[in-house]
Motif scaffolding. Structure first.
Motif, PDB file in Angstrom:
ATOM      1  N   LEU A 249       2.071  -8.438 -11.645  1.00 25.92           N
ATOM      2  CA  LEU A 249       1.155  -7.657 -10.895  1.00 25.92           C
ATOM      3  C   LEU A 249       0.738  -6.554 -11.755  1.00 25.92           C
ATOM      4  CD1 LEU A 249      -0.825  -7.092  -8.444  1.00 25.92           C
ATOM      5  CD2 LEU A 249       1.587  -6.018  -7.263  1.00 25.92           C
ATOM      6  N   TYR A 250      -0.362  -6.367 -12.047  1.00 21.12           N
ATOM      7  CA  TYR A 250      -0.799  -5.212 -13.099  1.00 21.12           C
ATOM      8  C   TYR A 250      -1.354  -4.237 -12.294  1.00 21.12           C
ATOM      9  CZ  TYR A 250      -3.288  -2.650 -16.374  1.00 21.12           C
ATOM     10  OH  TYR A 250      -3.852  -1.415 -17.308  1.00 21.12           O
ATOM     11  N   THR A 251      -0.668  -2.913 -12.232  1.00 20.11           N
ATOM     12  CA  THR A 251      -1.170  -1.899 -11.530  1.00 20.11           C
ATOM     13  C   THR A 251      -1.128  -0.440 -12.405  1.00 20.11           C
ATOM     14  OG1 THR A 251       1.211  -1.346 -10.727  1.00 20.11           O
ATOM     15  CG2 THR A 251      -0.300  -2.646  -9.435  1.00 20.11           C
TER      16      THR A 251
ATOM     17  N   ILE B 179       0.735  -1.245  -0.050  1.00 18.67           N
ATOM     18  CA  ILE B 179       0.011   0.088   0.083  1.00 18.67           C
ATOM     19  C   ILE B 179       0.762   1.317  -0.131  1.00 18.67           C
ATOM     20  CG2 ILE B 179      -1.651   1.434   1.390  1.00 18.67           C
ATOM     21  CD1 ILE B 179      -3.014  -1.165   2.192  1.00 18.67           C
ATOM     22  N   GLU B 180       1.923   1.210   1.051  1.00 16.83           N
ATOM     23  CA  GLU B 180       2.865   2.382   0.759  1.00 16.83           C
ATOM     24  C   GLU B 180       3.690   2.684  -0.552  1.00 16.83           C
ATOM     25  OE1 GLU B 180       6.753   3.979   3.510  1.00 16.83           O
ATOM     26  OE2 GLU B 180       5.695   2.116   4.080  1.00 16.83           O
ATOM     27  N   HIS B 181       3.841   1.635  -0.892  1.00 14.15           N
ATOM     28  CA  HIS B 181       4.536   1.471  -2.302  1.00 14.15           C
ATOM     29  C   HIS B 181       3.888   2.189  -3.462  1.00 14.15           C
ATOM     30  CE1 HIS B 181       7.679   0.423  -5.427  1.00 14.15           C
ATOM     31  NE2 HIS B 181       6.901   0.212  -6.213  1.00 14.15           N
ATOM     32  N   TYR B 182       2.378   1.787  -3.520  1.00 14.69           N
ATOM     33  CA  TYR B 182       1.880   2.180  -4.590  1.00 14.69           C
ATOM     34  C   TYR B 182       0.822   3.332  -4.496  1.00 14.69           C
ATOM     35  CZ  TYR B 182       3.325  -2.226  -7.088  1.00 14.69           C
ATOM     36  OH  TYR B 182       3.952  -3.040  -7.692  1.00 14.69           O
ATOM     37  N   ASN B 183       1.165   3.742  -3.165  1.00 13.09           N
ATOM     38  CA  ASN B 183       0.346   5.050  -2.647  1.00 13.09           C
ATOM     39  C   ASN B 183      -1.138   4.901  -2.959  1.00 13.09           C
ATOM     40  OD1 ASN B 183       2.688   6.560  -2.072  1.00 13.09           O
ATOM     41  ND2 ASN B 183       3.093   7.259  -4.151  1.00 13.09           N
ATOM     42  N   LEU B 184      -1.686   3.806  -2.452  1.00 15.64           N
ATOM     43  CA  LEU B 184      -3.011   3.498  -2.794  1.00 15.64           C
ATOM     44  C   LEU B 184      -4.068   4.165  -1.866  1.00 15.64           C
ATOM     45  CD1 LEU B 184      -3.095  -0.731  -2.591  1.00 15.64           C
ATOM     46  CD2 LEU B 184      -2.719   1.011  -4.448  1.00 15.64           C
ATOM     47  N   MET B 185      -3.673   4.796  -0.698  1.00 13.09           N
ATOM     48  CA  MET B 185      -4.347   5.569   0.055  1.00 13.09           C
ATOM     49  C   MET B 185      -4.654   7.022  -0.666  1.00 13.09           C
ATOM     50  SD  MET B 185      -5.274   3.648   2.370  1.00 13.09           S
ATOM     51  CE  MET B 185      -6.434   4.890   3.212  1.00 13.09           C
ATOM     52  N   GLU B 186      -3.691   7.358  -1.454  1.00 11.74           N
ATOM     53  CA  GLU B 186      -3.846   8.615  -2.142  1.00 11.74           C
ATOM     54  C   GLU B 186      -4.375   8.465  -3.558  1.00 11.74           C
ATOM     55  OE1 GLU B 186      -0.035  10.220  -2.309  1.00 11.74           O
ATOM     56  OE2 GLU B 186       0.243  10.611  -0.341  1.00 11.74           O
ATOM     57  N   THR B 187      -4.590   7.175  -4.263  1.00 14.34           N
ATOM     58  CA  THR B 187      -5.054   7.030  -5.422  1.00 14.34           C
ATOM     59  C   THR B 187      -6.398   7.389  -5.400  1.00 14.34           C
ATOM     60  OG1 THR B 187      -2.997   5.272  -5.816  1.00 14.34           O
ATOM     61  CG2 THR B 187      -5.086   5.374  -7.407  1.00 14.34           C
ATOM     62  N   ASP B 188      -7.174   6.798  -4.648  1.00 15.18           N
ATOM     63  CA  ASP B 188      -8.806   6.967  -4.953  1.00 15.18           C
ATOM     64  C   ASP B 188      -9.223   6.760  -3.267  1.00 15.18           C
ATOM     65  OD1 ASP B 188     -11.202   7.234  -5.244  1.00 15.18           O
ATOM     66  OD2 ASP B 188     -11.535   6.037  -6.988  1.00 15.18           O
TER      67      ASP B 188
ATOM     68  N   ASP C 213      -1.794  -1.347   9.612  1.00 17.15           N
ATOM     69  CA  ASP C 213      -0.593  -1.854   9.440  1.00 17.15           C
ATOM     70  C   ASP C 213       0.042  -1.890   8.150  1.00 17.15           C
ATOM     71  OD1 ASP C 213      -0.635  -2.135  12.263  1.00 17.15           O
ATOM     72  OD2 ASP C 213      -1.307  -4.350  11.922  1.00 17.15           O
ATOM     73  N   HIS C 214      -1.053  -2.112   7.201  1.00 14.61           N
ATOM     74  CA  HIS C 214      -0.518  -2.092   5.773  1.00 14.61           C
ATOM     75  C   HIS C 214      -0.176  -0.769   5.200  1.00 14.61           C
ATOM     76  CE1 HIS C 214      -0.930  -6.332   4.555  1.00 14.61           C
ATOM     77  NE2 HIS C 214      -2.175  -6.392   5.108  1.00 14.61           N
ATOM     78  N   CYS C 215      -0.617   0.141   5.770  1.00 16.58           N
ATOM     79  CA  CYS C 215      -0.603   1.825   5.339  1.00 16.58           C
ATOM     80  C   CYS C 215       0.833   1.995   5.928  1.00 16.58           C
ATOM     81  CB  CYS C 215      -1.578   2.570   5.931  1.00 16.58           C
ATOM     82  SG  CYS C 215      -3.177   2.157   4.871  1.00 16.58           S
TER      83      CYS C 215
END
Length: 430
Positions: free
Chosen positions: A337-339, A90-99, A428-430
Motif C-alpha cells: 500500500l503506497y501512502t 483512516i485513523e492510522h493514516y490521519n486521512l481527515m487531517e491530511t487534506d 465509522d471508519h473515522c
C-alpha cells in the motif's frame, strides 16, 4: 733512552663480573622497551575498541531515538507485530487531517480497498520501507506452505542474477550480500521444518515469530535490503534497452551505471516503480501496488505466473540436473500500500472467507430495502381503494396515481437513505 714497559695486572674475575653486569643492563633495557611497546599497543587497542563501541552505542541510541514516538512511550518496531483491520485505516493514516478538501477521494479509495482487502501491517519508514514490506510479505506467505519449492525457485533465480553480476564485473559487495540472503532463505526452511516437527499450524507459529524477530533486529535485515538493491541495479543495467526510456532523470547522470549507484544501490534511497519492477522481474515474484492518496486503481508491476513454471537452473544449492517445478505451483503474490512516499503491507481477503459485497451491490441492496416497505404499503392502499370503489375505471385510475406517487417517493427516499448510509459508514471508519 728506553722507556720501561708498565705491566698492568688484569683481574679476570672482575672483568667477567663487569661484562655480566653490562649484559644484564642491556637485557633489562630491552625488556623495559618491550614492556613499553606492549603497553602502548594495549592502549591503542583499547582506544580503538572504546571508540568502536562508543560509535556502535551512539548509533544504537540514534536508531532508538529515530524510532521513538514522542507522543507515547512506545518504540515503533520496524515491522508491526500485529495487523490492523481495514476499518482503522483512516485513523492510522490521519486521512481527515491530511487534506480536508479531498475527503471524497479518500472515502472512495478506502471503500474500494475495504472491498478487496481485510487488514494491513505498518512498517518503519526509513528509505527501505518497500524492501522491508516486500520481503516480509513474501516470506510470510512462503512460511505458510508445507513444501520448499518456492525457496528453491527463488535461490535459482538469484543464481541467475549472480551470473549477470559476474559478466558486468562490478566492484561491489554482491558476494557478501548474496551469502547473507541465502542464509536467510535456509533459515526459513529450517523454521518450517521446526513447525512440522512440533505440529504447529497456527498463525502465531514458531516460524512467524522468528521472522518478526529477524526483521525487528537492528542491523540484521540491512544486508538483505542491500542485496535486493543490488539485484534491482544489476537487472536494470543488464536490460538497459528496456529501462532507460523509463528513467526521465537519466540525462542528469553520465551513465546508467552511475544512476544505478546513486538511485538504486545507495542505502536508504527511496524506491520508485523502475527499481521495483526490476527487482520483482529478476526474482519472478508478482507485485501489486495499491494507492491510498491517489485517484485510480492499483497497478500490477509484475504478474506473469507462467515464468514460475520454467525449470530451475543449476546452482550451488541443487544437484547438477535441471529441476522442474510442479504445474500447480504458484509464486506468492505481494501487495503493498503506497501512502505518501511510504509502503506498507496490505492483505487481500482470504478466498475461503465470506465475500465482501462491492459498493454497487450494497447500493442495490439498500435500494431494495427502501423500496420494499413502500411497495407493500402501496399495495394495501390499492386493495382498500378497490374495495371501496364500485367501478373498474376508477380503481385503475387510482392504481396509476398511486404507482406514480410511490415511484417518486421511493426514489427520493432511496437517495436520502444512500446519502445518510455513506455518511454513517464514513464516520465509522473515522
Amino acid at each position: 733512552m728506553e722507556v720501561p714497559k708498565v705491566t698492568r695486572h688484569i683481574d679476570s674475575k672482575t672483568a667477567f663480573d663487569n661484562l655480566s653486569m653490562e649484559q644484564q643492563w642491556a637485557l633489562a633495557e630491552e625488556i623495559e622497551m618491550q614492556q613499553r611497546q606492549q603497553a602502548q599497543q594495549r592502549k591503542c587497542l583499547w582506544i580503538t575498541f572504546k571508540g568502536g563501541m562508543s560509535n556502535m552505542f551512539l548509533d544504537w541510541i540514534g536508531r532508538q531515538m529515530h524510532n521513538f514516538n514522542s507522543d507515547s512511550t512506545v518504540i515503533i518496531p520496524h515491522v508491526n507485530h500485529q495487523t490492523i483491520p481495514m476499518t482503522g485505516i483512516i485513523e492510522h493514516y490521519n486521512l481527515m487531517e491530511t487534506d480536508a478538501g479531498r475527503g471524497v477521494i479518500f472515502h472512495s479509495n478506502v471503500l474500494n480497498l475495504r472491498r478487496a482487502y481485510s487488514e494491513f501491517r505498518p512498517v518503519h519508514g526509513d528509505g527501505d520501507c518497500f524492501y522491508r514490506s516486500f520481503m516480509f510479505s513474501y516470506l510470510e506467505q512462503v512460511l505458510d506452505r508445507q513444501d520448499t519449492h518456492e525457496e528453491h525457485r527463488l535461490l535459482a533465480a538469484v543464481e541467475g542474477v549472480a551470473r549477470h553480476h559476474a559478466h558486468l564485473e562490478w566492484n561491489s559487495e554482491f558476494s557478501l550480500r548474496h551469502k547473507a540472503f541465502k542464509t536467510l532463505i535456509k533459515k526459513v526452511m529450517r523454521w518450517k521444518r521446526h513447525n512440522r516437527w512440533k505440529n504447529v499450524l497456527t498463525t502465531d507459529s514458531y516460524s512467524k515469530q522468528k521472522l518478526l524477530k529477524f526483521f525487528s533486529g537492528c542491523g540484521r535485515p540491512d544486508n538483505i535490503f542491500a542485496f535486493l538493491r543490488l539485484v534491482a541495479a544489476i537487472w536494470i543495467y543488464s536490460h538497459s534497452e528496456e529501462f532507460e526510456p523509463l528513467i526521465p532523470e537519466l540525462d542528469e547522470y553520465d551513465t546508467l551505471r552511475e544512476w544505478c549507484s546513486q538511485e538504486v544501490i545507495r542505502h536508504k534511497v527511496f524506491t520508485d516503480h523502475v527499481q521495483m519492477t526490476a527487482l520483482v522481474t529478476a526474482l519472478g515474484v508478482p507485485l501489486r501496488v495499491e494507492y491510498l492518496l491517489q485517484v485510480g486503481d492499483g497497478q500490477d508491476l509484475y504478474d506473469r505466473q507462467e515464468d514460475s513454471q520454467d525449470y530451475t537452473p543449476t546452482s550451488t544449492c541443487w544437484s547438477s540436473h535441471r529441476r522442474q517445478l510442479p504445474h500447480v505451483h504458484v509464486v506468492p503474490r505481494v501487495t503493498v500500500l503506497y501512502t505518501n512516499a511510504h509502503y506498507d503491507i496490505i492483505y487481500p481477503h482470504r478466498r475461503d472467507g465470506p465475500p465482501v459485497p462491492s459498493i454497487d451491490e450494497r447500493c442495490c441492496q439498500q435500494t431494495a430495502l427502501v423500496q420494499r416497505p413502500t411497495t407493500e404499503s402501496s399495495g394495501q392502499q390499492i386493495a382498500q381503494r378497490d374495495s371501496c370503489s364500485g367501478t373498474g375505471e376508477s380503481s385503475s385510475q387510482h392504481i396509476a396515481q398511486v404507482e406514480i406517487s410511490t415511484d417518486e417517493n421511493s426514489d427520493q427516499h432511496a437517495e436520502l437513505k444512500l446519502t445518510s448510509t455513506d455518511a454513517h459508514e464514513y464516520d465509522d471508519h473515522c
